[in-house]
Design a protein around this motif. Structure first.
Motif, PDB file in Angstrom:
ATOM      1  N   LEU A  90      29.468  17.197 -12.138  1.00  0.00           N
ATOM      2  CA  LEU A  90      29.829  18.604 -12.267  1.00  0.00           C
ATOM      3  C   LEU A  90      29.965  18.922 -13.750  1.00  0.00           C
ATOM      4  O   LEU A  90      30.749  18.306 -14.457  1.00  0.00           O
ATOM      5  N   VAL A  91      29.165  19.869 -14.218  1.00  0.00           N
ATOM      6  CA  VAL A  91      29.211  20.319 -15.599  1.00  0.00           C
ATOM      7  C   VAL A  91      29.817  21.716 -15.591  1.00  0.00           C
ATOM      8  O   VAL A  91      29.232  22.637 -15.001  1.00  0.00           O
ATOM      9  N   PRO A  92      30.987  21.888 -16.202  1.00  0.00           N
ATOM     10  CA  PRO A  92      31.642  23.207 -16.170  1.00  0.00           C
ATOM     11  C   PRO A  92      30.705  24.313 -16.654  1.00  0.00           C
ATOM     12  O   PRO A  92      30.074  24.203 -17.700  1.00  0.00           O
ATOM     13  N   GLY A  93      30.602  25.356 -15.864  1.00  0.00           N
ATOM     14  CA  GLY A  93      29.759  26.492 -16.212  1.00  0.00           C
ATOM     15  C   GLY A  93      28.294  26.323 -15.872  1.00  0.00           C
ATOM     16  O   GLY A  93      27.523  27.270 -15.942  1.00  0.00           O
ATOM     17  N   ALA A  94      27.887  25.107 -15.517  1.00  0.00           N
ATOM     18  CA  ALA A  94      26.475  24.866 -15.229  1.00  0.00           C
ATOM     19  C   ALA A  94      26.260  24.285 -13.833  1.00  0.00           C
ATOM     20  O   ALA A  94      25.128  24.095 -13.416  1.00  0.00           O
ATOM     21  N   GLY A  95      27.319  23.977 -13.123  1.00  0.00           N
ATOM     22  CA  GLY A  95      27.189  23.403 -11.774  1.00  0.00           C
ATOM     23  C   GLY A  95      26.944  21.905 -11.809  1.00  0.00           C
ATOM     24  O   GLY A  95      27.254  21.236 -12.798  1.00  0.00           O
ATOM     25  N   CYS A  96      26.404  21.390 -10.743  1.00  0.00           N
ATOM     26  CA  CYS A  96      26.132  19.949 -10.631  1.00  0.00           C
ATOM     27  C   CYS A  96      24.735  19.645 -11.149  1.00  0.00           C
ATOM     28  O   CYS A  96      23.766  20.303 -10.763  1.00  0.00           O
ATOM     29  N   GLN A  97      24.671  18.652 -12.012  1.00  0.00           N
ATOM     30  CA  GLN A  97      23.390  18.273 -12.607  1.00  0.00           C
ATOM     31  C   GLN A  97      23.172  16.791 -12.426  1.00  0.00           C
ATOM     32  O   GLN A  97      24.087  15.977 -12.560  1.00  0.00           O
ATOM     33  N   LEU A  98      21.907  16.438 -12.138  1.00  0.00           N
ATOM     34  CA  LEU A  98      21.542  15.035 -11.961  1.00  0.00           C
ATOM     35  C   LEU A  98      21.510  14.316 -13.305  1.00  0.00           C
ATOM     36  O   LEU A  98      21.160  14.911 -14.333  1.00  0.00           O
ATOM     37  N   ASP A  99      21.880  13.039 -13.268  1.00  0.00           N
ATOM     38  CA  ASP A  99      21.693  12.195 -14.445  1.00  0.00           C
ATOM     39  C   ASP A  99      20.191  12.039 -14.680  1.00  0.00           C
ATOM     40  O   ASP A  99      19.375  12.193 -13.760  1.00  0.00           O
ATOM     41  N   LYS A 100      19.817  11.687 -15.901  1.00  0.00           N
ATOM     42  CA  LYS A 100      18.406  11.479 -16.208  1.00  0.00           C
ATOM     43  C   LYS A 100      17.885  10.311 -15.386  1.00  0.00           C
ATOM     44  O   LYS A 100      18.569   9.334 -15.175  1.00  0.00           O
ATOM     45  N   TRP A 101      16.639  10.453 -14.927  1.00  0.00           N
ATOM     46  CA  TRP A 101      16.004   9.366 -14.189  1.00  0.00           C
ATOM     47  C   TRP A 101      15.591   8.294 -15.168  1.00  0.00           C
ATOM     48  O   TRP A 101      15.124   8.573 -16.272  1.00  0.00           O
ATOM     49  N   SER A 102      15.765   7.067 -14.758  1.00  0.00           N
ATOM     50  CA  SER A 102      15.296   5.944 -15.575  1.00  0.00           C
ATOM     51  C   SER A 102      14.138   5.293 -14.844  1.00  0.00           C
ATOM     52  O   SER A 102      14.266   4.883 -13.715  1.00  0.00           O
ATOM     53  N   ASP A 103      12.996   5.257 -15.506  1.00  0.00           N
ATOM     54  CA  ASP A 103      11.809   4.654 -14.881  1.00  0.00           C
ATOM     55  C   ASP A 103      11.674   3.222 -15.286  1.00  0.00           C
ATOM     56  O   ASP A 103      11.921   2.773 -16.319  1.00  0.00           O
TER      57      ASP A 103
ATOM     58  N   PHE B 294      19.939   5.225  -1.604  1.00  0.00           N
ATOM     59  CA  PHE B 294      19.036   4.926  -0.496  1.00  0.00           C
ATOM     60  C   PHE B 294      18.879   3.414  -0.549  1.00  0.00           C
ATOM     61  O   PHE B 294      18.321   2.890  -1.518  1.00  0.00           O
ATOM     62  N   PRO B 295      19.410   2.684   0.433  1.00  0.00           N
ATOM     63  CA  PRO B 295      19.516   1.226   0.346  1.00  0.00           C
ATOM     64  C   PRO B 295      18.250   0.536  -0.146  1.00  0.00           C
ATOM     65  O   PRO B 295      17.158   0.786   0.355  1.00  0.00           O
ATOM     66  N   LEU B 296      18.440  -0.299  -1.145  1.00  0.00           N
ATOM     67  CA  LEU B 296      17.411  -1.164  -1.743  1.00  0.00           C
ATOM     68  C   LEU B 296      16.316  -0.429  -2.512  1.00  0.00           C
ATOM     69  O   LEU B 296      15.474  -1.064  -3.136  1.00  0.00           O
TER      70      LEU B 296
ATOM     71  N   TRP C  79       0.824  -1.207   0.000  1.00  0.00           N
ATOM     72  CA  TRP C  79       0.000   0.000   0.000  1.00  0.00           C
ATOM     73  C   TRP C  79       0.862   1.263   0.000  1.00  0.00           C
ATOM     74  O   TRP C  79       0.575   2.237  -0.677  1.00  0.00           O
ATOM     75  N   HIS C  80       1.954   1.236   0.772  1.00  0.00           N
ATOM     76  CA  HIS C  80       2.803   2.418   0.920  1.00  0.00           C
ATOM     77  C   HIS C  80       3.994   2.438  -0.036  1.00  0.00           C
ATOM     78  O   HIS C  80       4.773   3.392  -0.022  1.00  0.00           O
ATOM     79  N   TRP C  81       4.156   1.410  -0.868  1.00  0.00           N
ATOM     80  CA  TRP C  81       5.330   1.321  -1.736  1.00  0.00           C
ATOM     81  C   TRP C  81       5.528   2.534  -2.645  1.00  0.00           C
ATOM     82  O   TRP C  81       6.647   3.040  -2.753  1.00  0.00           O
ATOM     83  N   PRO C  82       4.515   3.028  -3.325  1.00  0.00           N
ATOM     84  CA  PRO C  82       4.737   4.195  -4.196  1.00  0.00           C
ATOM     85  C   PRO C  82       5.307   5.382  -3.434  1.00  0.00           C
ATOM     86  O   PRO C  82       6.223   6.064  -3.909  1.00  0.00           O
ATOM     87  N   ARG C  83       4.802   5.641  -2.257  1.00  0.00           N
ATOM     88  CA  ARG C  83       5.312   6.765  -1.448  1.00  0.00           C
ATOM     89  C   ARG C  83       6.741   6.498  -0.989  1.00  0.00           C
ATOM     90  O   ARG C  83       7.594   7.378  -1.045  1.00  0.00           O
ATOM     91  N   LEU C  84       7.012   5.279  -0.530  1.00  0.00           N
ATOM     92  CA  LEU C  84       8.360   4.942  -0.062  1.00  0.00           C
ATOM     93  C   LEU C  84       9.382   5.084  -1.180  1.00  0.00           C
ATOM     94  O   LEU C  84      10.449   5.675  -0.988  1.00  0.00           O
ATOM     95  N   SER C  85       9.068   4.557  -2.344  1.00  0.00           N
ATOM     96  CA  SER C  85      10.039   4.604  -3.441  1.00  0.00           C
ATOM     97  C   SER C  85      10.238   6.030  -3.959  1.00  0.00           C
ATOM     98  O   SER C  85      11.362   6.411  -4.284  1.00  0.00           O
TER      99      SER C  85
ATOM    100  N   LEU D 270      13.791   8.111  -3.823  1.00  0.00           N
ATOM    101  CA  LEU D 270      14.395   8.724  -5.003  1.00  0.00           C
ATOM    102  C   LEU D 270      14.623  10.218  -4.787  1.00  0.00           C
ATOM    103  O   LEU D 270      15.655  10.764  -5.186  1.00  0.00           O
ATOM    104  N   THR D 271      13.699  10.877  -4.119  1.00  0.00           N
ATOM    105  CA  THR D 271      13.871  12.296  -3.811  1.00  0.00           C
ATOM    106  C   THR D 271      15.069  12.504  -2.889  1.00  0.00           C
ATOM    107  O   THR D 271      15.891  13.404  -3.116  1.00  0.00           O
ATOM    108  N   ALA D 272      15.195  11.677  -1.869  1.00  0.00           N
ATOM    109  CA  ALA D 272      16.317  11.793  -0.936  1.00  0.00           C
ATOM    110  C   ALA D 272      17.647  11.524  -1.637  1.00  0.00           C
ATOM    111  O   ALA D 272      18.632  12.240  -1.427  1.00  0.00           O
ATOM    112  N   ALA D 273      17.685  10.502  -2.500  1.00  0.00           N
ATOM    113  CA  ALA D 273      18.917  10.193  -3.226  1.00  0.00           C
ATOM    114  C   ALA D 273      19.275  11.325  -4.187  1.00  0.00           C
ATOM    115  O   ALA D 273      20.449  11.699  -4.313  1.00  0.00           O
ATOM    116  N   SER D 274      18.291  11.890  -4.846  1.00  0.00           N
ATOM    117  CA  SER D 274      18.538  12.999  -5.776  1.00  0.00           C
ATOM    118  C   SER D 274      19.038  14.235  -5.042  1.00  0.00           C
ATOM    119  O   SER D 274      19.998  14.878  -5.467  1.00  0.00           O
ATOM    120  N   PHE D 275      18.387  14.584  -3.948  1.00  0.00           N
ATOM    121  CA  PHE D 275      18.809  15.727  -3.137  1.00  0.00           C
ATOM    122  C   PHE D 275      20.239  15.505  -2.634  1.00  0.00           C
ATOM    123  O   PHE D 275      21.077  16.405  -2.698  1.00  0.00           O
TER     124      PHE D 275
END
Length: 113
Positions: free
Chosen positions: A100-113, A90-92, A30-36, A40-45
């Motif tokens: 680090l992208v020069p001139g643009a700062g740190c950028q996240l890789d694209k998310w893969s769904d 975030f384990p499991l 029931w709570h899996w969508p929220r947990l995952s 992902l938000t915590a890992a991205s941040f």
């Protein structure tokens, strides 16, 4: 003939254990969508902020954990000096990398769904 008390207790424990497993599994499903999504938000941040902390500010990666929000304790960080990237896990549940992208700062890789 009546069942021995030990057998009744074993059967009751088995039924109770099975019920707990079913209820726990149902709650997790029931709570899996929220947990995952929270993981992902915590890992991205963590990846984005730790990348900036490490490669823009020049701080040690262990010091970058001081910038985490409450509840981000499970997030683990690793860095790759060659590619100027930080990966947060975030384990499991989730993993995210920021480069680090020069001139643009740190950028996240694209998310893969």
């Amino acid at each position: 003939m009546a069942k021995p008390a030990r057998l009744v207790i074993k059967q009751a424990a088995l039924v109770l254990g099975a019920a707990l497993v079913l209820v726990g599994g149902g709650m997790l499903a029931w709570h899996w969508p929220r947990l995952s999504s929270d993981a992902l938000t915590a890992a991205s941040f963590g990846a984005r902020n730790a990348c900036a902390c490490r490669f823009i500010e020049g701080r040690d990666l262990k010091q970058c954990r001081d910038d985490f929000e409450p509840g981000m304790g499970p997030v683990m960080l690793s860095e790759d000096e060659a590619t100027k990237s930080v990966t947060a896990r975030f384990p499991l549940l989730a993993k995210q990398t920021a480069h680090l992208v020069p001139g643009a700062g740190c950028q996240l890789d694209k998310w893969s769904d």
